[in-house]
Design an enzyme around this catalytic site. Structure first.
Site, PDB file in Angstrom:
ATOM      1  N   ASP A 189      43.948  41.001  51.498  1.00  0.00           N
ATOM      2  CA  ASP A 189      44.466  42.362  51.696  1.00  0.00           C
ATOM      3  C   ASP A 189      43.780  43.038  52.883  1.00  0.00           C
ATOM      4  O   ASP A 189      44.388  43.805  53.618  1.00  0.00           O
ATOM      5  CB  ASP A 189      44.296  43.212  50.424  1.00  0.00           C
ATOM      6  CG  ASP A 189      42.851  43.259  49.923  1.00  0.00           C
ATOM      7  OD1 ASP A 189      42.103  42.271  50.104  1.00  0.00           O
ATOM      8  OD2 ASP A 189      42.466  44.296  49.343  1.00  0.00           O
ATOM      9  N   CYS A 207      49.621  41.287  46.164  1.00  0.00           N
ATOM     10  CA  CYS A 207      49.066  41.255  44.828  1.00  0.00           C
ATOM     11  C   CYS A 207      47.623  41.759  44.856  1.00  0.00           C
ATOM     12  O   CYS A 207      46.741  41.114  45.424  1.00  0.00           O
ATOM     13  CB  CYS A 207      49.161  39.816  44.342  1.00  0.00           C
ATOM     14  SG  CYS A 207      48.413  39.596  42.780  1.00  0.00           S
TER      15      CYS A 207
END
Ligand SMILES: Nc1ncnc2c1ncn2[C@@H]1O[C@H](COP(=O)(O)OP(=O)(O)O)[C@@H](O)[C@H]1O
Ligand SMILES: CC(C)(COP(=O)(O)O)[C@@H](O)C(=O)NCCC(=O)O
Ligand SMILES: [K+]
Length: 257
Positions: free
Chosen positions: A109, A7
């Site tokens: 991330d 996400c």
């Protein structure tokens, strides 16, 4: 089977990993308000559409948007009867060290990109991710995440010009024919495109000089191919780098947790 969810601030990607390959990948806009029920209707419809009839037993999530994690946890619990591994949470083990200032919450991330890069290429890497932000993640010889650089994203830069200046239109990025633009759109594209080429070159050169060693530069993210074709900026490009990293972290947690 594993459902991996990446996400970002703009897009959320769902991929199903069968242990050897990704058998389905779908993308949706990131919206923290979306409920577990909404995710499930969307996902199960797309799976049916592609004749993917598998049982999801494991879920792993990396999210740069903390608010979406709640509903993704509910999705995993309610529909797949499993507790998700959430990258960046204390109970998610990482196969690499993170060497940054105490109290720094590194974007998950970036941790996932580090793990993926080290798995694929070994150490001494600069991972460049063209997302909402453009991030440079520095991977040490032993695979540790040792910091990096955060720059405004390509589309964010173009959008900022449009937002702030009354006469500048909304423009999509593309490689301009010339540096000197002869219309407004070409001028804006040139500023951002060539500005980014310069940004990438300068930052990578300075990272290598600061660390006093040669390093491989790996690019990922939707806009990376646009820059790859123009100059020899990167040693390699990996489209599904974050997804690969999620499978590595999932396996590591299964084996060690
Ligand atoms: N193939 C592509 N071509 C053009 N723009 C893209 C492409 N893929 C993503 N983008 C744009 O690049 C930006 C970053 O996208 P993405 O990598 O999904 O970001 P994030 O991971 O931060 O959500 C967004 O503005 C998105 O619309
Ligand atoms: C820098 C980021 C906003 C990039 O996010 P993205 O472009 O992938 O949506 C994200 O990694 C983040 O929120 N990081 C937290 C601060 C840090 O990594 O140091
Ligand atoms: K990014």
């Amino acid at each position: 089977m594993l459902l991996a969810i990446d996400c970002g601030n703009t897009n959320t990607v769902f991929s199903i990993w069968d242990g050897e390959a990704f058998i389905g990948t779908w993308r949706t806009a990131t919206e923290w308000q979306r409920t577990a029920d909404q995710y499930y209707v969307w996902l199960s419809t797309l799976m049916k559409f592609q004749n993917i009839d598998v049982e999801i037993t494991d879920v792993i999530v990396s999210s740069t948007v903390p608010r979406v994690v709640f509903n993704l946890r509910v999705l995993a619990d309610r529909y797949f009867n499993t507790r998700p591994i959430v990258v960046g949470k204390p109970d998610c083990l990482l196969p690499v060290d993170v060497r940054v200032d105490a109290g720094t919450a590194v974007g998950p991330d970036r941790l996932v990109n580090t793990v993926a890069g080290f798995d694929l290429y070994g150490g001494d890497l600069i991972m460049v991710d063209f997302g909402t932000a453009t991030t440079f993640d520095v991977v040490a010889e032993d695979g540790a995440y040792v910091g990096g650089v955060i720059a405004p994203g390509v589309n964010l830069s173009l959008e900022a010009l449009h937002q702030a200046a009354a006469a500048l239109p909304h423009v999509d990025i593309s490689k301009p024919q010339a540096v000197v633009g002869t219309n407004t759109v070409a001028c804006m594209q040139s500023g951002v495109f060539w500005g980014y080429v310069g940004l990438v070159k300068e930052i990578c050169a300075r990272i290598k000089a600061e660390r006093d060693r040669d390093m491989k530069v790996i690019s990922t993210g939707g806009l990376a191919p646009l820059f790859q074709q123009s100059q020899a900026l990167f040693d390699d490009f990996q489209d599904d780098l974050t997804m690969h990293g999620l499978t590595v972290i999932h396996r590591y947690n299964k084996e060690n947790n």
